[in-house]
Design an enzyme around this catalytic site. Structure first.
Site, PDB file in Angstrom:
ATOM      1  N   LYS A   1       0.763  -0.861   0.186  1.00 28.13           N
ATOM      2  CA  LYS A   1       0.203   0.010  -0.093  1.00 28.13           C
ATOM      3  C   LYS A   1       0.622   1.259  -0.217  1.00 28.13           C
ATOM      4  CE  LYS A   1      -4.392  -1.932   1.880  1.00 28.13           C
ATOM      5  NZ  LYS A   1      -3.765  -3.652   1.772  1.00 28.13           N
TER       6      LYS A   1
HETATM    7  C1  LIG Z   1      -4.622  -4.792   1.344  1.00 24.37           C
HETATM    8  C2  LIG Z   1      -3.511  -6.279   0.843  1.00 24.37           C
HETATM    9  C3  LIG Z   1      -4.138  -7.347   0.462  1.00 24.37           C
HETATM   10  C4  LIG Z   1      -5.418  -6.637  -0.249  1.00 24.37           C
HETATM   11  O1  LIG Z   1      -5.355  -5.738  -1.459  1.00 24.37           O
HETATM   12  P1  LIG Z   1      -6.697  -5.395  -2.073  1.00 24.37           P
HETATM   13  O2  LIG Z   1      -6.125  -4.394  -2.619  1.00 24.37           O
HETATM   14  O3  LIG Z   1      -7.496  -5.028  -0.846  1.00 24.37           O
HETATM   15  O4  LIG Z   1      -7.745  -6.625  -3.061  1.00 24.37           O
HETATM   16  C5  LIG Z   1      -3.355  -7.689   0.508  1.00 24.37           C
HETATM   17  N1  LIG Z   1      -2.475  -8.581   1.168  1.00 24.37           N
HETATM   18  C6  LIG Z   1      -1.593  -7.004   1.975  1.00 24.37           C
HETATM   19  C7  LIG Z   1      -0.335  -7.358   2.502  1.00 24.37           C
HETATM   20  C8  LIG Z   1      -2.598  -6.668   1.769  1.00 24.37           C
HETATM   21  O5  LIG Z   1      -2.012  -5.057   2.573  1.00 24.37           O
END
Ligand SMILES: *Cc1c(COP(=O)(O)O)cnc(C)c1O
Length: 482
Positions: A108
């Site tokens: 993210k």
């Molecule tokens: C947020 C997250 C996901 C899922 O991603 P999305 O965009 O919500 O589908 C998968 N793995 C990790 C480590 C995350 O932080």
């Protein structure tokens, strides 16, 4: 480039407007009305920041070229330790796109290190002077990444809501110890959907908007419902492809499959956008944990959220209402009226079924599968013992699903978090007895594997805890009006 709403075909706004607003009226989501073409021949040897600049330029047409150049250079250089878009070989034909070399050790950061800059600039572009108050619902990783991105920015305040006891100790401490005068963190009783629904309700509440407007404050979102979150994620799909071409693993034009550990459908949607831009993608494989509502949807066309919610070892994917799927529904059905109908049905009855034509279009680009905690743990162990590759609990779900969906095309698995963010579960998967504390587990994981824990995680227990307020979902409104 203009942006339209998933629930209103008449509305058109600029990219600055889409980023400042976060959410369209009637809870719609902004989507680009068309897709610029990826110029892979010219992009294939660009360093990551320059590639990001090119991709952004096609969508953010009301931002200045100078701004896009300096923002991408500042975001994707140092902060990622030179490892932005790092793609490594795991086994024959299988690669990991390691997205956790940023400051908070999860993918993210790619969006949330950049988006604050996009927001501040969008306000300038639009001549707006109000304070922006950002509300974030998080299952764990978004919260810290957003706090790190927005802390101490002028004209911005940020409030984060996470499910109490729904995150790992590390994730909780990452948020509770956040520095900055403009940040606020709340634990919410319930699960992630309770927090997300509570925040969405505040966004839709006109009385909240009116009261804040009188104080010259406007709400915005840093969740992946904001278009500014999805856009930066397109870049690493293109970057991974170009790296495989550069390294001779692939001939330009050959197809690649991507397997993506999925929760809110933001990350995998960015892969779909890369495909719409012309990236040669075979299938985008949607990997879920035991909360496998998306697996069933992609296989059958029926989205049914009326099911047990499981707390799993991949908490950032513990989601039953997957917000960004709505964007895919608009692109594949082509009808804001249909999307609005399905979303109303979901809100009223907990389920909906798309028409056969829409499902066929979805299945042309997507495959799906899931792994429960035991399958994920077996995967962590197998990848480490057979391939010498250490992965986290979320990435393990994707490795498991990738295996069931192998074809002749190379498979790129998106590795979304550092294994040291979930050290107890990773250690247990490797057959060790995990100590109670995440910090002891981090040390044990290093001793077992030789991999070093990121310093930002190791030092967390030395920082003062600043936030420990627990609220009910119904109190999110009052917190937002603080
Ligand atoms: C947020 C997250 C996901 C899922 O991603 P999305 O965009 O919500 O589908 C998968 N793995 C990790 C480590 C995350 O932080």
């Amino acid at each position: 480039m203009q942006f339209q709403s998933t629930r209103d075909s008449a509305l058109r706004v600029s990219s600055s407007e889409a980023i400042v607003r976060g959410l369209a009226p009637k809870s719609g989501l902004f989507v680009p009305e068309s897709f610029p073409k990826a110029d892979l021949e010219n992009w294939k040897s660009l360093p990551y920041p320059a590639l990001a600049e090119q991709v952004l330029k096609g969508f953010l047409t009301d931002y200045s070229a100078d701004f896009l150049h300096s923002a991408t250079a500042a975001t994707y250089g140092e902060a990622f330790g030179g490892k932005a878009g790092e793609t490594v070989k795991v086994s024959d034909g299988v690669y990991a796109l390691e997205l956790w070399h940023g400051p908070t050790c999860a993918f993210k950061d790619y969006a949330l290190q950049l988006m604050p800059k996009l927001l501040v600039e969008a306000k300038k572009n639009l001549g707006r002077t109000e304070t922006t108050r950002i509300l974030v619902a998080t299952s764990g990783d978004t919260g810290k990444a957003a706090l790190a991105g927005y802390a101490d920015l002028d004209g911005i305040e940020i409030e984060v809501f996470y499910p109490n006891a729904g995150t790992s100790e590390i994730q909780h401490l990452q948020m509770a110890t956040q520095k900055g005068d403009n940040v606020q963190v709340y634990a919410v009783e319930g699960n992630f959907d309770d927090a997300q629904t509570g925040v969405k309700r505040v966004f839709a509440d006109e009385s909240v908007a009116a009261e804040l407007e009188a104080r010259h404050i406007r709400l915005s979102s840093a969740n992946s419902i904001n278009w500014g979150r999805v856009l930066p994620q397109i870049v690493y799909y293109i970057s991974a492809y170009c790296d495989l071409v550069r390294d001779g693993k692939l001939t330009m034009g050959d197809k690649v499959n991507f397997c993506v550990p999925t929760g809110n459908f933001g990350d995998i949607l960015a892969g779909y956008y890369a495909k719409q831009m012309g990236l040669p993608v075979g299938k985008l494989i949607c990997a879920s944990n035991k909360n496998n509502v998306l697996t069933d949807f992609i296989k059958t066309g029926t989205y049914d959220a009326r099911r047990t919610f499981y707390k799993t070892t991949s908490p950032s994917m513990d989601i039953l209402i997957s917000s960004n799927l709505e964007r895919l529904l608009l692109h594949t059905s082509g009808s804001a009226e249909k999307v609005e109908g399905w979303m109303q049905e979901l809100a009223a009855t907990g389920k909906y079924t798309v028409d056969a034509e829409t499902l066929a279009k979805i299945q042309a680009s997507f495959a799906a599968g899931y792994a429960d905690d035991a399958a994920g743990a077996a995967e962590i162990r197998a990848r480490f013992e057979r391939d010498g590759y250490l992965c986290d609990t979320h990435t393990a779900v994707a490795f498991h699903v990738a295996e069931a969906n192998r074809s002749d095309a190379p498979m790129v698995v998106l590795s979304t978090a550092s294994p040291f963010k979930f050290p107890r579960d990773v250690l247990a998967a490797l057959g060790e007895t995990a100590p109670e504390s995440d910090f002891a587990a981090m040390a044990a994981l290093t001793a077992k594997t030789g991999a070093a824990a990121p310093a930002s995680l190791r030092e967390l227990d030395k920082l003062p805890v600043r936030f420990n307020t627990v609220i009910e979902p119904a109190e999110i409104r009052a917190a937002a009006l603080r």
